[in-house]
Design a protein around this motif. Structure first.
Motif, mmCIF file in Angstrom:
data_model
loop_
_atom_site.group_PDB
_atom_site.id
_atom_site.type_symbol
_atom_site.label_atom_id
_atom_site.label_comp_id
_atom_site.label_asym_id
_atom_site.label_seq_id
_atom_site.Cartn_x
_atom_site.Cartn_y
_atom_site.Cartn_z
ATOM 1 N N UNK B 287 -34.464 -40.352 119.392
ATOM 2 C CA UNK B 287 -34.600 -39.524 119.810
ATOM 3 C C UNK B 287 -33.267 -38.489 120.531
ATOM 4 N N UNK B 288 -33.260 -37.489 119.862
ATOM 5 C CA UNK B 288 -32.213 -36.537 119.698
ATOM 6 C C UNK B 288 -32.485 -35.990 120.886
ATOM 7 N N UNK B 289 -31.938 -35.610 121.693
ATOM 8 C CA UNK B 289 -31.975 -35.250 123.067
ATOM 9 C C UNK B 289 -30.749 -33.585 123.666
ATOM 10 N N UNK B 290 -30.953 -32.631 123.478
ATOM 11 C CA UNK B 290 -29.562 -31.727 124.187
ATOM 12 C C UNK B 290 -30.112 -31.147 125.023
ATOM 13 N N UNK B 291 -28.836 -31.147 125.321
ATOM 14 C CA UNK B 291 -29.447 -29.621 127.379
ATOM 15 C C UNK B 291 -28.330 -29.027 126.575
ATOM 16 N N UNK B 292 -27.896 -27.907 127.969
ATOM 17 C CA UNK B 292 -28.059 -27.078 128.547
ATOM 18 C C UNK B 292 -27.031 -26.872 130.143
ATOM 19 N N UNK B 293 -26.208 -26.837 130.631
ATOM 20 C CA UNK B 293 -25.533 -26.648 131.875
ATOM 21 C C UNK B 293 -24.885 -25.602 132.255
ATOM 22 N N UNK B 294 -24.463 -25.241 133.509
ATOM 23 C CA UNK B 294 -23.663 -24.036 133.436
ATOM 24 C C UNK B 294 -22.544 -25.118 134.534
#
Lengths: 595, 595
Positions: B287-294
């Motif tokens: 699994x490759x799980x990339x996420x963005x946050x501010x």
């Protein structure tokens, strides 16, 4: 105060009384028929050292800035600094044979004092051997200088770092601590734990070894699986060399040329004296969860470890004993009583009929915050059980924790009965590991059969694991062949080390080189690798005053093929000493002499 | 084929068309008023190199074992190997100024050929510069030999490793692979992934840099958080030196003297030529799980990262952009349409009223088996949210992944408009990190204001995190000061590097030293540290034939305080070139010359 003739504290011996199965098992395994101690250490007063060879210019110079109590040429101090704790060291010193003593022992208390000492040593051509806890077992602290100047042999100083033992500062945000190099394991961990922190480096020598010694020998500890070898914990350091002081930068990582920290780690005092280091630390773990398992054989346990690595569910610590060492462990245990004893017997029967005929104990530890430990332990033990791990509960973990630093004392006990006992450790990648293990056991057993009375013991455990492989730690013992003890010792050492090297394992995983491993350094790092290190040595220590005769193979010894083995008269001299004193126990002798 | 005048593939340029906000934002930020490209590269045919200075003895010797196509003195080959890809390199080559070219380019295809080449180079006193992908941005591959022998300047060879690009073998049990040093990132990962494995080293230069180059410069990649810097992945290697070949042992760990691997990693071709390496690999993640946050500001995000480290719930990758770089990132995005656009506007409004006035984007990645990713991601995002992380979903992670290797192309685009653009990276422990960040931004902004037209851009991201600290990666730009471009460039470089050093950060975290960072090496590793490295250099390469003028500060340059800055006539010559060719676009020029 450490024993001059054996391991550890002078007031401590191996607690054998509460282990009634141990001595009978050892006697049977190594064919010891007598109950009498036959080769105890000589009395302290029987040892007369050669007169100290003082370099007056040097001594007068250091007297300018060192206090009286920081300078010693007493026989007791010189004797204690004449040897480390290898079997060879103990064999000689127990017989009263001191091959070479330092002439002066100095106890610096600051980095600046070390700088001044090294400056004058360089100026007046005096040898300096950095001395941490003196626990090295490959000859790392033994004086070996053979240089003869116009004025005769060079004066040799043992630089005992014990007074430089302070925790200088903690940086809680960065999780680092600055610590003086002479800090012993227990002091260092205590100072840290008082403030809620831990370093987490626990070599077998933990109680008597120092941060500087760990760094100088690329040490590994029982929790290296989780926190890395000592070099992985190192952030920056200071090292005093004869031509200046190296100070590296406190930074999490860098690409500014080759890593100078890693050039210093493992340099065993031949490049300089490490005075302080900034180390990675971590919060004292909330939970410590140690558990024991039994595997049907060594191969199954290795499979289980490899799957933990594959799946990335890793305990903080894995210690996995092969069949031979599991037998030792069974006999190290205090006997169960009443119900417990019946359960244990049933257990034995069940295991033997279900294919655990070559049982191997694994102790695994999980440390960290409670929730994480729970998750990881849960996943990891699922994997272990898939590979037929039979739970021994948490008791064995506790037993092992309690006794883990006592094992080195057992050697002294056994040596009193005329037994050669030694350890050898290596590391190999997983694809080679089982073969290295098998070949080593086979070769050593063949050797036992064809030498002495044909008996002997060898056992092994996996002491540290990595993604790519693991450390194999062997312990072996056989009856001493009287009059040929050193030939016997080096015969075994040569065989086991050759077997490691031939089968693709490393020369040493965490005991370092000293002089006893130096003949294999060329096989390990190649001739050009040695050339590179000698380049550094010559640049930093052009007069070769620092710990001469270590790390690099000594050509004359290599030519003769007799490294470390002394001329026959030394062994004969030892023999004559034995005769003089039969019948006394080592403890009496020792109390007589030191007390 | 790589551009001689800029970054990457000759057929690729920065995709600016789908980013309508970017160019207006850049123009505003750096005060670019024109829309015309004003400083495009010269045409290829305008560049005439000095005649190749061939050492006939050497050339005749290598002709004995190299094929015709492995030896080149063509102008195109020599030009491509004259520079790396630093701003200084590109500034000069775009103007047609070639300070020094290699005289011969060799393309070895085996370890043995490299051994023979180096043997003859040593014998005939010919300089050799190992050349991987040529992407170095600190002058690491630029010819700099200044030695003049009886027969004049020494012949300089660029040793292009591109043909040594094979995956030699995989050891699946030990999770290691033996790979030739000339393998480019994409080829290497493709070869591994075809068999279910990955190395996981993704520097920004990934597409055009090689394993050997990564090792020689102690490279770090986007997933170093999980898999370590390149030195952490290294198990063993072979390096050819003028006085022999170093071969280290394939072992998971060792304590046999200082770690020779680490002496070679970061040696930037001054000690030898790395020909192959055994590297740690891992199974291709499920699994490759990339996420963005501010985050509301930079400090909050740093707090969040530190708590992830504290609690030991760590993403495989963290990239955290400060306010300045977040503005760039916002403008790099393709605009949303319809509903998406309305949502985005609402979002902006909500964020601005709730205290996200200095928003900072964090991209986090989780890789591994599905279950583990789920657990870790769950725990880690809980921590992030506690520190006010506002989820941007998985889209931003994908956008970023798509564009991550395109950013270096942007520099070429901007340089056409007369803009100086450079990067500088460092690392600092957590207790110093925010201060290093703040001081650097402040000092650079002051410098922008007091130089040129007063405008300029600086932004930063945390590119790699460690338990003890993190890497800060700055990008900055300002309008070129015509006629003083190099003074301007080194003015900024000196200011930013001095600021790093003064505030306790490292000289460089992963770009290495080359010659551009060499003036700070003494501050980084101390004078005695340099002495140690010079000891190795002299032992392995006594004639200094390997990549001279790198890593160590050049005394004459240090004395003058003008390292890297050329005499005024070079800059003037460059200026005259500009006048000749105004009005053309770089793409045309380039197609004209290469096509």
């Amino acid at each position: 105060m450490m024993k001059w003739w054996g391991w550890g504290d002078i007031n401590k011996t191996f607690p054998i009384e509460d282990k009634p199965n141990l001595w009978p098992w050892i006697k049977k395994t190594i064919s010891i028929s007598e109950n009498n101690k036959i080769t105890e250490p000589v009395k302290r007063e029987e040892i007369i050292l050669s007169p100290a060879n003082i370099n007056d210019d040097f001594l007068n110079s250091v007297k300018q800035f060192l206090k009286v109590e920081q300078i010693s040429s007493s026989e007791d101090d010189r004797l204690l600094h004449s040897y480390g704790k290898s079997y060879a060291d103990l064999f000689y010193v127990r017989k009263g044979v001191v091959k070479k003593s330092p002439d002066i022992v100095l106890y610096p208390s600051s980095h600046d004092e070390v700088e001044n000492i090294i400056k004058y040593a360089h100026q007046f051509n005096v040898c300096v051997i950095p001395f941490g806890g003196g626990t090295n077992i490959v000859g790392g602290v033994d004086p070996r200088d053979q240089t003869v100047t116009e004025k005769g042999p060079r004066c040799v100083v043992s630089l005992d770092m014990r007074n430089m033992n302070k925790l200088i500062s903690i940086d809680p945000q960065s999780q680092t601590a600055v610590i003086q190099a002479g800090a012993l394991g227990p002091k260092l961990e205590k100072d840290l734990s008082d403030k809620g922190w831990a370093l987490g480096h626990f070599p077998d020598s933990f109680e008597y070894s120092t941060l500087g010694g760990w760094l100088a020998t690329r040490s590994a500890g029982m929790q290296s699986d989780a926190y890395g070898k000592i070099e992985d914990m190192l952030v920056s350091l200071k090292m005093v060399t004869p031509t200046g002081t190296i100070v590296t930068r406190t930074t999490p990582a860098s690409s500014a040329g080759p890593d100078i920290n890693r050039l210093i780690v493992g340099s065993e005092g031949i490049l300089g004296v490490i005075t302080e280091a900034t180390m990675r630390i971590h919060k004292s773990p909330e939970v410590k969860d140690y558990r024991g398992y039994l595997f049907p054989n060594f191969e199954k346990g290795v499979e289980a470890i490899r799957e933990c690595i594959d799946k990335n569910w890793l305990p903080s610590m894995i210690r996995f004993q092969d069949e031979g060492e599991t037998q030792l462990a069974f006999n190290l245990k205090s006997p169960k009583k009443g119900i417990e004893s019946i359960v244990q017997k049933q257990l034995k029967r069940i295991l033997s009929v279900t294919g655990y005929s070559r049982p191997c104990i694994m102790v695994v530890g999980f440390e960290g915050d409670a929730k994480q430990v729970q998750i990881i332990a849960n996943e990891a033990t699922k994997i272990l059980k898939k590979h037929r791990a039979f739970s021994l509960g948490k008791g064995i973990g506790k037993t092992w924790s309690k006794d883990k630093f006592n094992v080195p004392y057992l050697r002294d006990y056994i040596m009193d009965f005329g037994v050669m006992v030694d350890v050898a450790e290596t590391a190999a990648v997983w694809s080679k590991l089982l073969n290295v293990h098998k070949k080593t056991i086979e070769e050593m057993n063949k050797y036992f059969k064809s030498h002495g009375d044909g008996s002997g013991y060898i056992g092994c455990h996996i002491s540290h694991t990595y993604k790519t492989g693991a450390c194999l730690y062997f312990t072996y013992a056989a009856k001493q062949i009287v009059g040929k003890e050193m030939e016997q010792y080096y015969g075994y050492k040569k065989l086991i080390t050759d077997t490691f090297m031939k089968n693709g394992a490393t020369l040493t995983h965490h005991h370092a080189v000293g002089y006893e491993h130096s003949p294999w350094m060329e096989s390990e790092i190649s001739q050009t690798g040695i050339k590179a290190l000698k380049g550094v040595k010559n640049a930093l220590d052009p007069k070769n005053i620092l710990n001469p005769g270590k790390v690099f193979p000594v050509e004359e010894e290599m030519r003769l093929g007799v490294f470390g083995i002394d001329a026959p008269e030394v062994v004969n001299q030892s023999k004559s000493r034995i005769k003089k004193r039969s019948g006394q126990t080592s403890r009496n002798l020792h109390e007589d002499s030191i007390g």
